[in-house]
Write a protein that holds these residues in place. Structure first.
Motif, PDB file in Angstrom:
ATOM      1  N   ALA A  31       2.435 -10.386   8.421  1.00 18.35           N
ATOM      2  CA  ALA A  31       0.884 -10.824   8.022  1.00 18.35           C
ATOM      3  C   ALA A  31       0.035  -9.912   9.198  1.00 18.35           C
ATOM      4  O   ALA A  31       0.768 -10.279  10.889  1.00 18.35           O
ATOM      5  N   ALA A  32      -1.207  -9.711   8.955  1.00 17.05           N
ATOM      6  CA  ALA A  32      -1.700  -8.760   9.937  1.00 17.05           C
ATOM      7  C   ALA A  32      -2.549 -10.117  10.315  1.00 17.05           C
ATOM      8  O   ALA A  32      -2.924 -11.337   9.449  1.00 17.05           O
ATOM      9  N   PRO A  33      -2.994 -10.170  12.036  1.00 20.27           N
ATOM     10  CA  PRO A  33      -4.000 -11.399  12.583  1.00 20.27           C
ATOM     11  C   PRO A  33      -5.344 -11.108  10.948  1.00 20.27           C
ATOM     12  O   PRO A  33      -5.860  -9.983  11.187  1.00 20.27           O
ATOM     13  N   ALA A  34      -5.274 -12.330  10.458  1.00 20.07           N
ATOM     14  CA  ALA A  34      -6.573 -12.309  10.516  1.00 20.07           C
ATOM     15  C   ALA A  34      -7.545 -12.156  10.652  1.00 20.07           C
ATOM     16  O   ALA A  34      -7.927 -12.593  12.102  1.00 20.07           O
ATOM     17  N   GLN A  35      -8.784 -12.036  10.223  1.00 18.89           N
ATOM     18  CA  GLN A  35     -10.360 -12.133  11.032  1.00 18.89           C
ATOM     19  C   GLN A  35     -11.178 -13.400  11.697  1.00 18.89           C
ATOM     20  O   GLN A  35     -11.459 -13.952  10.400  1.00 18.89           O
ATOM     21  N   ALA A  36     -11.291 -13.255  12.492  1.00 17.74           N
ATOM     22  CA  ALA A  36     -11.894 -14.609  13.038  1.00 17.74           C
ATOM     23  C   ALA A  36     -12.554 -14.870  11.973  1.00 17.74           C
ATOM     24  O   ALA A  36     -13.578 -14.439  12.275  1.00 17.74           O
ATOM     25  N   ALA A  37     -12.710 -16.179  12.039  1.00 19.42           N
ATOM     26  CA  ALA A  37     -13.991 -17.308  11.047  1.00 19.42           C
ATOM     27  C   ALA A  37     -15.568 -16.805  12.676  1.00 19.42           C
ATOM     28  O   ALA A  37     -15.143 -16.789  13.450  1.00 19.42           O
ATOM     29  N   VAL A  38     -16.915 -17.036  11.564  1.00 21.38           N
ATOM     30  CA  VAL A  38     -17.664 -17.186  12.987  1.00 21.38           C
ATOM     31  C   VAL A  38     -17.449 -18.653  12.783  1.00 21.38           C
ATOM     32  O   VAL A  38     -18.077 -19.302  12.299  1.00 21.38           O
ATOM     33  N   THR A  39     -18.676 -17.882  13.907  1.00 20.83           N
ATOM     34  CA  THR A  39     -18.554 -19.862  14.528  1.00 20.83           C
ATOM     35  C   THR A  39     -19.984 -20.541  14.346  1.00 20.83           C
ATOM     36  O   THR A  39     -20.868 -19.204  14.823  1.00 20.83           O
ATOM     37  N   ALA A  40     -20.050 -21.798  15.106  1.00 17.56           N
ATOM     38  CA  ALA A  40     -21.824 -22.047  15.070  1.00 17.56           C
ATOM     39  C   ALA A  40     -22.040 -21.716  16.089  1.00 17.56           C
ATOM     40  O   ALA A  40     -23.305 -21.123  16.181  1.00 17.56           O
ATOM     41  N   ASP A  41     -21.359 -21.589  17.708  1.00 17.12           N
ATOM     42  CA  ASP A  41     -21.540 -20.548  18.759  1.00 17.12           C
ATOM     43  C   ASP A  41     -22.413 -19.451  18.554  1.00 17.12           C
ATOM     44  O   ASP A  41     -23.510 -19.385  19.223  1.00 17.12           O
ATOM     45  N   GLN A  42     -21.629 -18.627  18.059  1.00 13.52           N
ATOM     46  CA  GLN A  42     -21.728 -17.066  17.666  1.00 13.52           C
ATOM     47  C   GLN A  42     -23.389 -17.306  17.127  1.00 13.52           C
ATOM     48  O   GLN A  42     -24.200 -16.257  17.669  1.00 13.52           O
ATOM     49  N   VAL A  43     -23.198 -18.130  15.582  1.00 20.84           N
ATOM     50  CA  VAL A  43     -24.310 -18.312  15.392  1.00 20.84           C
ATOM     51  C   VAL A  43     -25.789 -18.431  15.810  1.00 20.84           C
ATOM     52  O   VAL A  43     -26.796 -17.654  15.620  1.00 20.84           O
ATOM     53  N   HIS A  44     -25.336 -19.675  16.904  1.00 23.38           N
ATOM     54  CA  HIS A  44     -26.747 -19.941  17.210  1.00 23.38           C
ATOM     55  C   HIS A  44     -27.194 -19.160  19.146  1.00 23.38           C
ATOM     56  O   HIS A  44     -28.387 -19.486  19.240  1.00 23.38           O
ATOM     57  N   ASP A  45     -26.100 -18.118  19.050  1.00 20.60           N
ATOM     58  CA  ASP A  45     -26.338 -17.255  20.083  1.00 20.60           C
ATOM     59  C   ASP A  45     -27.556 -16.162  19.337  1.00 20.60           C
ATOM     60  O   ASP A  45     -28.444 -15.952  20.395  1.00 20.60           O
ATOM     61  N   ILE A  46     -26.910 -15.869  18.283  1.00 23.86           N
ATOM     62  CA  ILE A  46     -27.964 -14.871  17.753  1.00 23.86           C
ATOM     63  C   ILE A  46     -29.328 -15.775  17.632  1.00 23.86           C
ATOM     64  O   ILE A  46     -30.442 -15.487  17.739  1.00 23.86           O
ATOM     65  N   MET A  47     -29.914 -17.201  17.284  1.00 22.45           N
ATOM     66  CA  MET A  47     -30.889 -18.299  17.307  1.00 22.45           C
ATOM     67  C   MET A  47     -31.205 -17.602  18.488  1.00 22.45           C
ATOM     68  O   MET A  47     -32.784 -17.970  18.539  1.00 22.45           O
ATOM     69  N   ALA A  48     -30.898 -17.713  19.414  1.00 21.37           N
ATOM     70  CA  ALA A  48     -31.208 -18.418  20.805  1.00 21.37           C
ATOM     71  C   ALA A  48     -31.371 -16.592  21.375  1.00 21.37           C
ATOM     72  O   ALA A  48     -33.110 -16.469  22.134  1.00 21.37           O
ATOM     73  N   ALA A  49     -31.888 -15.506  20.695  1.00 21.89           N
ATOM     74  CA  ALA A  49     -31.946 -14.406  20.814  1.00 21.89           C
ATOM     75  C   ALA A  49     -33.165 -13.696  20.528  1.00 21.89           C
ATOM     76  O   ALA A  49     -34.513 -12.973  20.247  1.00 21.89           O
ATOM     77  N   ARG A  50     -32.477 -14.598  19.064  1.00 21.20           N
ATOM     78  CA  ARG A  50     -34.229 -13.982  18.241  1.00 21.20           C
ATOM     79  C   ARG A  50     -34.569 -14.791  17.070  1.00 21.20           C
ATOM     80  O   ARG A  50     -36.122 -14.018  17.119  1.00 21.20           O
ATOM     81  N   CYS A  51     -34.664 -16.014  17.138  1.00 20.79           N
ATOM     82  CA  CYS A  51     -35.650 -17.264  15.961  1.00 20.79           C
ATOM     83  C   CYS A  51     -36.059 -18.598  17.182  1.00 20.79           C
ATOM     84  O   CYS A  51     -37.100 -18.679  17.398  1.00 20.79           O
ATOM     85  N   ILE A  52     -35.675 -18.538  18.793  1.00 19.26           N
ATOM     86  CA  ILE A  52     -36.431 -19.655  18.729  1.00 19.26           C
ATOM     87  C   ILE A  52     -38.211 -19.061  20.007  1.00 19.26           C
ATOM     88  O   ILE A  52     -38.970 -19.863  20.380  1.00 19.26           O
ATOM     89  N   GLN A  53     -38.340 -17.813  19.925  1.00 23.53           N
ATOM     90  CA  GLN A  53     -39.704 -17.752  20.134  1.00 23.53           C
ATOM     91  C   GLN A  53     -40.594 -17.932  19.180  1.00 23.53           C
ATOM     92  O   GLN A  53     -42.052 -18.359  19.497  1.00 23.53           O
ATOM     93  N   CYS A  54     -40.328 -18.734  17.706  1.00 26.91           N
ATOM     94  CA  CYS A  54     -40.539 -18.985  17.617  1.00 26.91           C
ATOM     95  C   CYS A  54     -40.281 -20.722  17.103  1.00 26.91           C
ATOM     96  O   CYS A  54     -41.073 -22.001  17.077  1.00 26.91           O
ATOM     97  N   HIS A  55     -38.844 -20.893  16.726  1.00 27.02           N
ATOM     98  CA  HIS A  55     -38.558 -22.039  16.414  1.00 27.02           C
ATOM     99  C   HIS A  55     -38.109 -22.606  17.125  1.00 27.02           C
ATOM    100  O   HIS A  55     -36.814 -22.802  17.573  1.00 27.02           O
ATOM    101  N   SER A  56     -38.870 -23.712  18.369  1.00 25.85           N
ATOM    102  CA  SER A  56     -38.157 -23.911  19.947  1.00 25.85           C
ATOM    103  C   SER A  56     -39.295 -24.891  19.306  1.00 25.85           C
ATOM    104  O   SER A  56     -40.356 -25.302  19.410  1.00 25.85           O
ATOM    105  N   ALA A  57     -39.083 -25.692  20.670  1.00 25.79           N
ATOM    106  CA  ALA A  57     -40.058 -27.297  20.679  1.00 25.79           C
ATOM    107  C   ALA A  57     -41.294 -27.285  21.911  1.00 25.79           C
ATOM    108  O   ALA A  57     -42.072 -27.073  21.954  1.00 25.79           O
ATOM    109  N   LYS A  58     -41.114 -24.980  22.368  1.00 29.55           N
ATOM    110  CA  LYS A  58     -41.217 -24.816  23.415  1.00 29.55           C
ATOM    111  C   LYS A  58     -41.879 -23.469  23.069  1.00 29.55           C
ATOM    112  O   LYS A  58     -41.431 -22.504  23.527  1.00 29.55           O
ATOM    113  N   PRO A  59     -42.860 -23.224  21.853  1.00 25.03           N
ATOM    114  CA  PRO A  59     -41.950 -22.020  21.332  1.00 25.03           C
ATOM    115  C   PRO A  59     -43.780 -20.969  21.979  1.00 25.03           C
ATOM    116  O   PRO A  59     -44.546 -21.100  22.871  1.00 25.03           O
TER     117      PRO A  59
END
Length: 409
Positions: free
Chosen positions: A325-353
């Motif tokens: 069996a070939a190595p399965a692709q790693a599942a996406v983690t909450a840390d990865q998604v939160h990093d995207i949120m920090a880069a693209r979303c907290i400009q608006c969705h933040s305690a201090k937008p």
């Protein structure tokens, strides 16, 4: 501080708008009920006075005797009650909100970079704002002209209703082609609300004033003044439920981010109208279940159209040349998604937008725990490309793919 005052102004205008709308719609629904519940007067005295219909009611510990005259009451008091300020206040406060929330940020909220038409994609904020206001002005004039051309003496209102229905389908399609989905739904609702309020301002109240003036002068009022007012009032009745939905639709992105958003909008408009027709008929003693059934069918079709596609099946584990069996692709983690949120979303969705005075809808994504809390909403609005707004933070397709593959845990 400027951002705070804008947000506080938003709160006060919205409060006023909702209060005025409740008062206007409530009074309108009451008078429709009253008008359709009238019975021919039984007393000879009432008949001699020219009473057209009457209704007895009990409410709040008291008894009420309502009587309706068409154009010939025996007397007309000076303290005659008029119903118009609720309509005007609703429209003025609603337009104030539209200015505050949309026109001041038209480059974000009214420009549609995904429009199929190049000229719409290339509009700047000022052009989009002018076009949005023009929709209200031109739309009302088209509606009013339909009334005057098709049923000028109120003798072809059935055909007029069909024409107005076709007009609203066209408006639903056109707004979704030009504006972002959320704005398209709001502008369509604002157009219907403009038709309602303008009908009060230009037709219903002026006609009633001419009738009162004629009666006080001892003259016979023009019956068309009453007929025209009734015609527009009936239209307002059927516009009510669709307008309420369109004003609430911004809370439900699955409606306006769908590929067939204009179909969803049209079906909601007609569903609201037929459901309202059921209650109108109920006031006359008829219990025609075909109307709510038709509304339910339309709502079911909307649910079918708007439902998200099933998640793709997990691909089988690949095999190497040696059979292992070939190595399965790693599942996406909450840390990865939160990093995207920090880069693209907290400009608006933040305690201090940085883009808004406060986080829209109160959704904050400063921490991983907050990202997990809003997992389903994040996946939905990112997949539909509704968020980030106008893609102002330049979220990439690769980042969207990561969020789409996330299981929300």
């Amino acid at each position: 501080m400027e951002g705070f005052f804008l947000e506080y102004g938003n709160l006060l205008l919205r409060w006023l708008h909702v209060i005025a709308a409740i008062a206007w719609i409530g009074e309108s629904i009451y008078f429709v009920m009253l008008d359709l519940s009238l019975h021919a007067p039984k007393g000879e005295h009432s008949k001699k006075l020219g009473v057209y219909g009457e209704m007895w009611a009990v409410h709040g510990g008291g008894f009420y005797h309502n009587q309706k005259y068409l154009t010939n009451p025996a007397e007309l008091p000076d303290d005659l009650h008029w119903s118009f300020w609720k309509a005007y206040t609703t429209w003025l406060s609603g337009f104030g909100l539209f200015m505050l929330l949309y026109l001041l940020r038209a480059d974000i909220y009214l420009v549609n970079p995904a429009s199929p038409w190049e000229w719409a994609r290339n509009m700047n904020g000022t052009e989009a704002g002018i076009l949005a206001v023009a929709f209200l002005v031109i739309g009302y004039n088209v509606y009013s002209r339909l009334c005057r051309i098709i049923s000028p003496t109120v003798n072809r209102d059935g055909l007029l209703s069909v024409a107005v229905g076709v007009m609203m389908v066209f408006v639903s399609w056109l707004t979704t082609q030009i504006f972002p989905g959320r704005a398209a739904f709001l502008i369509t609702g604002a157009l219907m609300a403009t038709c309602m309020s303008a009908s009060v301002f230009f037709w219903i109240i002026p006609g009633q004033r001419r009738m009162v003036k004629a009666l006080k002068a001892g003259e016979k009022p023009n019956p068309l003044d009453g007929a025209w007012g009734k015609q527009r009032s009936v239209h307002n009745t059927y516009f009510t439920l669709p307008v309420i939905f369109l004003m609430l639709s911004n809370h439900y992105s699955f409606t306006y981010t769908n590929e067939y958003a204009w179909v969803i909008m049209s079906l909601f408009i007609f569903a609201g109208a037929v459901i309202r027709q059921y209650f109108v008929l109920r006031h006359t003693g008829k219990n025609d279940l075909r109307y709510p059934l038709a509304g339910i069918v339309m709502l079911a079709i909307i649910g079918w159209i708007a439902a998200p596609a099933p998640a793709p099946a997990v691909a089988p584990v690949a095999q190497t040349a040696g059979g292992a069996a070939a190595p399965a692709q790693a599942a996406v983690t909450a840390d990865q998604v939160h990093d995207i949120m920090a880069a693209r979303c907290i400009q608006c969705h933040s305690a201090k937008p940085t883009q808004f005075p406060s986080a829209p809808a109160g959704i904050m994504l400063d921490t991983k725990e907050q990202t997990l809390q809003h997992a389903e909403q994040i996946k939905q609005v990112v997949a539909s490309k509704y968020m980030p707004l106008a893609n102002m933070t330049q979220m990439t397709d690769e980042e969207r793919a990561v969020i789409a593959a996330w299981n929300g845990k």
